[in-house]
Motif scaffolding. Structure first.
Motif, PDB file in Angstrom:
ATOM      1  N   CYS A 171      53.134  34.677  43.504  1.00  0.00           N
ATOM      2  CA  CYS A 171      51.737  34.884  43.875  1.00  0.00           C
ATOM      3  C   CYS A 171      50.827  34.048  42.992  1.00  0.00           C
ATOM      4  O   CYS A 171      50.874  34.140  41.759  1.00  0.00           O
ATOM      5  CB  CYS A 171      51.349  36.357  43.763  1.00  0.00           C
ATOM      6  N   GLU A 172      49.989  33.254  43.632  1.00  0.00           N
ATOM      7  CA  GLU A 172      49.115  32.335  42.907  1.00  0.00           C
ATOM      8  C   GLU A 172      47.950  33.039  42.220  1.00  0.00           C
ATOM      9  O   GLU A 172      47.269  32.436  41.395  1.00  0.00           O
ATOM     10  CB  GLU A 172      48.591  31.259  43.854  1.00  0.00           C
ATOM     11  N   HIS A 173      47.711  34.295  42.527  1.00  0.00           N
ATOM     12  CA  HIS A 173      46.646  35.018  41.837  1.00  0.00           C
ATOM     13  C   HIS A 173      46.878  35.029  40.320  1.00  0.00           C
ATOM     14  O   HIS A 173      45.934  35.064  39.539  1.00  0.00           O
ATOM     15  CB  HIS A 173      46.542  36.447  42.356  1.00  0.00           C
ATOM     16  N   GLY A 174      48.133  35.050  39.914  1.00  0.00           N
ATOM     17  CA  GLY A 174      48.455  34.924  38.495  1.00  0.00           C
ATOM     18  C   GLY A 174      48.154  36.134  37.647  1.00  0.00           C
ATOM     19  O   GLY A 174      47.965  36.006  36.431  1.00  0.00           O
ATOM     20  N   CYS A 175      48.121  37.324  38.230  1.00  0.00           N
ATOM     21  CA  CYS A 175      47.841  38.543  37.447  1.00  0.00           C
ATOM     22  C   CYS A 175      48.931  38.724  36.393  1.00  0.00           C
ATOM     23  O   CYS A 175      50.119  38.799  36.724  1.00  0.00           O
ATOM     24  CB  CYS A 175      47.779  39.750  38.365  1.00  0.00           C
ATOM     25  N   ILE A 176      48.533  38.794  35.142  1.00  0.00           N
ATOM     26  CA  ILE A 176      49.503  38.852  34.055  1.00  0.00           C
ATOM     27  C   ILE A 176      50.341  40.122  34.112  1.00  0.00           C
ATOM     28  O   ILE A 176      51.489  40.150  33.682  1.00  0.00           O
ATOM     29  CB  ILE A 176      48.806  38.725  32.675  1.00  0.00           C
ATOM     30  N   TYR A 177      49.787  41.178  34.690  1.00  0.00           N
ATOM     31  CA  TYR A 177      50.432  42.486  34.698  1.00  0.00           C
ATOM     32  C   TYR A 177      51.332  42.711  35.912  1.00  0.00           C
ATOM     33  O   TYR A 177      51.915  43.782  36.052  1.00  0.00           O
ATOM     34  CB  TYR A 177      49.360  43.584  34.690  1.00  0.00           C
ATOM     35  N   CYS A 178      51.465  41.743  36.818  1.00  0.00           N
ATOM     36  CA  CYS A 178      52.122  41.980  38.105  1.00  0.00           C
ATOM     37  C   CYS A 178      53.554  42.485  37.942  1.00  0.00           C
ATOM     38  O   CYS A 178      54.395  41.816  37.336  1.00  0.00           O
ATOM     39  CB  CYS A 178      52.110  40.705  38.946  1.00  0.00           C
ATOM     40  N   PHE A 179      53.834  43.641  38.519  1.00  0.00           N
ATOM     41  CA  PHE A 179      55.163  44.241  38.401  1.00  0.00           C
ATOM     42  C   PHE A 179      56.218  43.449  39.158  1.00  0.00           C
ATOM     43  O   PHE A 179      57.423  43.647  38.959  1.00  0.00           O
ATOM     44  CB  PHE A 179      55.143  45.683  38.919  1.00  0.00           C
ATOM     45  N   ALA A 180      55.786  42.541  40.065  1.00  0.00           N
ATOM     46  CA  ALA A 180      56.743  41.767  40.869  1.00  0.00           C
ATOM     47  C   ALA A 180      57.238  40.520  40.151  1.00  0.00           C
ATOM     48  O   ALA A 180      58.157  39.851  40.640  1.00  0.00           O
ATOM     49  CB  ALA A 180      56.105  41.374  42.203  1.00  0.00           C
ATOM     50  N   ARG A 181      56.682  40.180  39.014  1.00  0.00           N
ATOM     51  CA  ARG A 181      57.104  38.966  38.313  1.00  0.00           C
ATOM     52  C   ARG A 181      58.624  38.898  38.095  1.00  0.00           C
ATOM     53  O   ARG A 181      59.233  37.836  38.266  1.00  0.00           O
ATOM     54  CB  ARG A 181      56.374  38.843  36.971  1.00  0.00           C
ATOM     55  N   PRO A 182      59.280  39.988  37.717  1.00  0.00           N
ATOM     56  CA  PRO A 182      60.725  39.895  37.458  1.00  0.00           C
ATOM     57  C   PRO A 182      61.550  39.487  38.671  1.00  0.00           C
ATOM     58  O   PRO A 182      62.703  39.048  38.507  1.00  0.00           O
ATOM     59  CB  PRO A 182      61.084  41.319  36.999  1.00  0.00           C
ATOM     60  N   THR A 183      61.010  39.584  39.886  1.00  0.00           N
ATOM     61  CA  THR A 183      61.798  39.196  41.055  1.00  0.00           C
ATOM     62  C   THR A 183      62.081  37.700  41.071  1.00  0.00           C
ATOM     63  O   THR A 183      63.036  37.257  41.713  1.00  0.00           O
ATOM     64  CB  THR A 183      61.076  39.585  42.361  1.00  0.00           C
ATOM     65  N   GLU A 197      43.377  38.297  35.857  1.00  0.00           N
ATOM     66  CA  GLU A 197      43.700  37.926  37.233  1.00  0.00           C
ATOM     67  C   GLU A 197      43.012  36.599  37.554  1.00  0.00           C
ATOM     68  O   GLU A 197      42.078  36.561  38.345  1.00  0.00           O
ATOM     69  CB  GLU A 197      43.199  38.998  38.194  1.00  0.00           C
ATOM     70  N   PRO A 198      43.428  35.510  36.926  1.00  0.00           N
ATOM     71  CA  PRO A 198      42.629  34.282  36.904  1.00  0.00           C
ATOM     72  C   PRO A 198      42.309  33.667  38.251  1.00  0.00           C
ATOM     73  O   PRO A 198      41.297  32.988  38.385  1.00  0.00           O
ATOM     74  CB  PRO A 198      43.458  33.331  36.038  1.00  0.00           C
ATOM     75  N   ARG A 199      43.142  33.874  39.262  1.00  0.00           N
ATOM     76  CA  ARG A 199      42.878  33.240  40.558  1.00  0.00           C
ATOM     77  C   ARG A 199      42.605  34.266  41.657  1.00  0.00           C
ATOM     78  O   ARG A 199      42.706  33.948  42.847  1.00  0.00           O
ATOM     79  CB  ARG A 199      44.039  32.316  40.937  1.00  0.00           C
ATOM     80  N   ALA A 200      42.253  35.461  41.265  1.00  0.00           N
ATOM     81  CA  ALA A 200      41.842  36.483  42.221  1.00  0.00           C
ATOM     82  C   ALA A 200      40.323  36.604  42.191  1.00  0.00           C
ATOM     83  O   ALA A 200      39.680  36.245  41.204  1.00  0.00           O
ATOM     84  CB  ALA A 200      42.489  37.825  41.874  1.00  0.00           C
ATOM     85  N   VAL A 201      39.735  37.098  43.281  1.00  0.00           N
ATOM     86  CA  VAL A 201      38.280  37.247  43.312  1.00  0.00           C
ATOM     87  C   VAL A 201      37.872  38.382  42.385  1.00  0.00           C
ATOM     88  O   VAL A 201      38.626  39.333  42.167  1.00  0.00           O
ATOM     89  CB  VAL A 201      37.769  37.519  44.738  1.00  0.00           C
ATOM     90  N   PRO A 202      36.668  38.323  41.804  1.00  0.00           N
ATOM     91  CA  PRO A 202      36.217  39.374  40.882  1.00  0.00           C
ATOM     92  C   PRO A 202      35.962  40.699  41.587  1.00  0.00           C
ATOM     93  O   PRO A 202      35.891  40.767  42.821  1.00  0.00           O
ATOM     94  CB  PRO A 202      34.922  38.796  40.300  1.00  0.00           C
ATOM     95  N   GLY A 203      35.813  41.737  40.778  1.00  0.00           N
ATOM     96  CA  GLY A 203      35.631  43.080  41.313  1.00  0.00           C
ATOM     97  C   GLY A 203      34.423  43.215  42.217  1.00  0.00           C
ATOM     98  O   GLY A 203      34.461  43.946  43.220  1.00  0.00           O
ATOM     99  N   SER A 204      33.331  42.525  41.898  1.00  0.00           N
ATOM    100  CA  SER A 204      32.126  42.630  42.725  1.00  0.00           C
ATOM    101  C   SER A 204      32.387  42.143  44.145  1.00  0.00           C
ATOM    102  O   SER A 204      31.854  42.697  45.118  1.00  0.00           O
ATOM    103  CB  SER A 204      30.993  41.822  42.087  1.00  0.00           C
ATOM    104  N   VAL A 205      33.213  41.113  44.297  1.00  0.00           N
ATOM    105  CA  VAL A 205      33.552  40.600  45.629  1.00  0.00           C
ATOM    106  C   VAL A 205      34.437  41.599  46.361  1.00  0.00           C
ATOM    107  O   VAL A 205      34.312  41.797  47.578  1.00  0.00           O
ATOM    108  CB  VAL A 205      34.246  39.230  45.518  1.00  0.00           C
ATOM    109  N   ARG A 206      35.317  42.266  45.641  1.00  0.00           N
ATOM    110  CA  ARG A 206      36.184  43.261  46.282  1.00  0.00           C
ATOM    111  C   ARG A 206      35.376  44.439  46.810  1.00  0.00           C
ATOM    112  O   ARG A 206      35.688  45.006  47.863  1.00  0.00           O
ATOM    113  CB  ARG A 206      37.263  43.723  45.303  1.00  0.00           C
ATOM    114  N   LEU A 207      34.324  44.802  46.102  1.00  0.00           N
ATOM    115  CA  LEU A 207      33.454  45.875  46.603  1.00  0.00           C
ATOM    116  C   LEU A 207      32.770  45.440  47.895  1.00  0.00           C
ATOM    117  O   LEU A 207      32.608  46.245  48.826  1.00  0.00           O
ATOM    118  CB  LEU A 207      32.419  46.248  45.542  1.00  0.00           C
ATOM    119  N   LYS A 208      32.383  44.179  47.981  1.00  0.00           N
ATOM    120  CA  LYS A 208      31.790  43.660  49.223  1.00  0.00           C
ATOM    121  C   LYS A 208      32.820  43.676  50.352  1.00  0.00           C
ATOM    122  O   LYS A 208      32.484  43.944  51.516  1.00  0.00           O
ATOM    123  CB  LYS A 208      31.256  42.247  49.008  1.00  0.00           C
TER     124      LYS A 208
END
Length: 355
Positions: free
Chosen positions: A73-85, A201-212
């Motif tokens: 996933c290009e979002h690059g979330c450091i915490y992603c539980f799927a990384r080990p796959t 989450e460097p390549r994900a949209v910020p929280g304010s956009v998610r609320l929109k």
């Protein structure tokens, strides 16, 4: 497990490490200080999948069947539980996970074939659970859009979870599915602090956009649940009440939460991230994580892996339930998926097509 301690800091990426997977025998060690290097380009490999619908028996998740059109996933979330796959692909759960992606290019064809299997029994399918089905490469490849169109044609109920505003591209289709109780959307919300979001989450949209996004979906009567995830001690836990209230005000019908999970290679990756971005808090964060998992950074047992246990876990749980009750974020007005209208549309050459 060997690990890359080269100290590279990739710009605009979640991880600073090319840590080998747990099945890799390589060891990379250098004594360089941390230094910034250019971010690797994203590479997409096309895979022809043999199967697509997978099943699980986990009591911690509200679905049994799932479909994932992408690996990595290009979002690059450091915490992603799927990384080990990514270790199963002989790739790094670190930087490779967010730069060396796989698209199951024949996913729509395989999905339709499996729906038409005489042994298939319809039940809700979770789409994009391991990695975000609306990550940036979806804009061009449109695999998720094609899967949704097939699901609607077959009246196959779908649940989605995303942090991408690209979902709004398909809002007309989602509205049609929602009118027949065939779709439910989950939106993951981590923080409303833009600086923290860029780090986590460097390549994900910020929280304010998610609320929109939530507002736009609810204006079309598409049911939305928000997951406050992950909750990280002394990083974003202080935002819990604010995130819950903002989610409900945006239109979320339900709100849930998940504590930070650090399976396998995610633990050393997250430790490195902490020491770079929050060195003065690092040990305090890790200490509280250990307090929730019997002295370890993570325990994968069912029942506690999502929430942890102990004093701090109980404190977070109580805060969450109190805030959700005050905000009204536990409504159950809609979002129940209906499997009763599943059908096999006729195909050219089938006798039924003559009538």
């Amino acid at each position: 497990m060997s690990r890359d301690v080269s100290g590279k800091r990739f710009q605009n990426r979640g991880t600073m490490s090319a840590i080998p997977g747990r099945f890799d025998v390589r060891i990379v060690e250098t004594e360089d200080d941390f230094h910034s290097v250019s971010s690797p380009d994203t590479e997409v490999r096309y895979e022809y999948a043999k199967t697509l619908i997978t099943s699980n028996q986990s009591p911690d998740v509200p679905f049994r069947l799932s479909v994932n059109p992408y690996r990595g996933c290009e979002h690059g979330c450091i915490y992603c539980f799927a990384r080990p796959t990514h270790a199963y692909l002989d790739l790094s759960p670190g930087i490779d996970f967010e730069t060396r992606l796989t698209a199951k290019i024949n996913a729509p064809e395989i999905f339709e074939k499996e729906l038409r299997n005489p042994n298939y029994q319809c039940q809700p399918i979770a789409l994009g659970i391991n990695t975000d089905a609306y990550q940036p490469i979806e804009k061009e490849l449109k695999l998720t859009q094609k899967l949704l169109n097939i699901a609607y044609e077959y009246k196959q109920p779908i649940s989605l979870i995303t942090k991408s505003s690209l979902i709004l591209r398909d809002i007309d289709l989602l509205q049609s599915m929602a009118s027949e109780h065939l779709v439910h959307v989950g939106v993951s919300l981590t923080t409303l602090d833009n600086d923290l979001s860029r780090r986590l989450e460097p390549r994900a949209v910020p929280g304010s956009v998610r609320l929109k996004m939530i507002r736009a979906l609810r204006e079309r009567n598409i049911p939305v649940t928000v997951m406050i995830a992950p909750v990280i001690p002394f990083i974003n836990d202080h935002e819990m009440e604010t995130l819950i209230q903002a989610s409900v005000e945006a239109g979320a019908e339900r709100v849930g939460y998940v504590m930070l999970r650090l399976p396998h290679e995610v633990a050393p990756l997250f430790e490195d991230w902490l020491n770079i971005h929050f060195p003065l808090r690092a040990e305090r964060v890790l200490s509280h994580l250990r307090s929730m998992h019997g002295g370890q950074l993570y325990q994968g047992g069912f029942g506690k892996r999502m929430t942890g246990s102990g004093v701090y876990a109980d404190f977070i749980r109580q805060r969450f339930h109190l805030a959700r009750r005050k905000s009204g974020g536990d409504r159950r007005e809609s979002g129940i998926l209906d499997s009763s209208h599943f059908r096999l549309p006729p195909r050219c050459g089938e006798q039924i097509a003559l009538f």
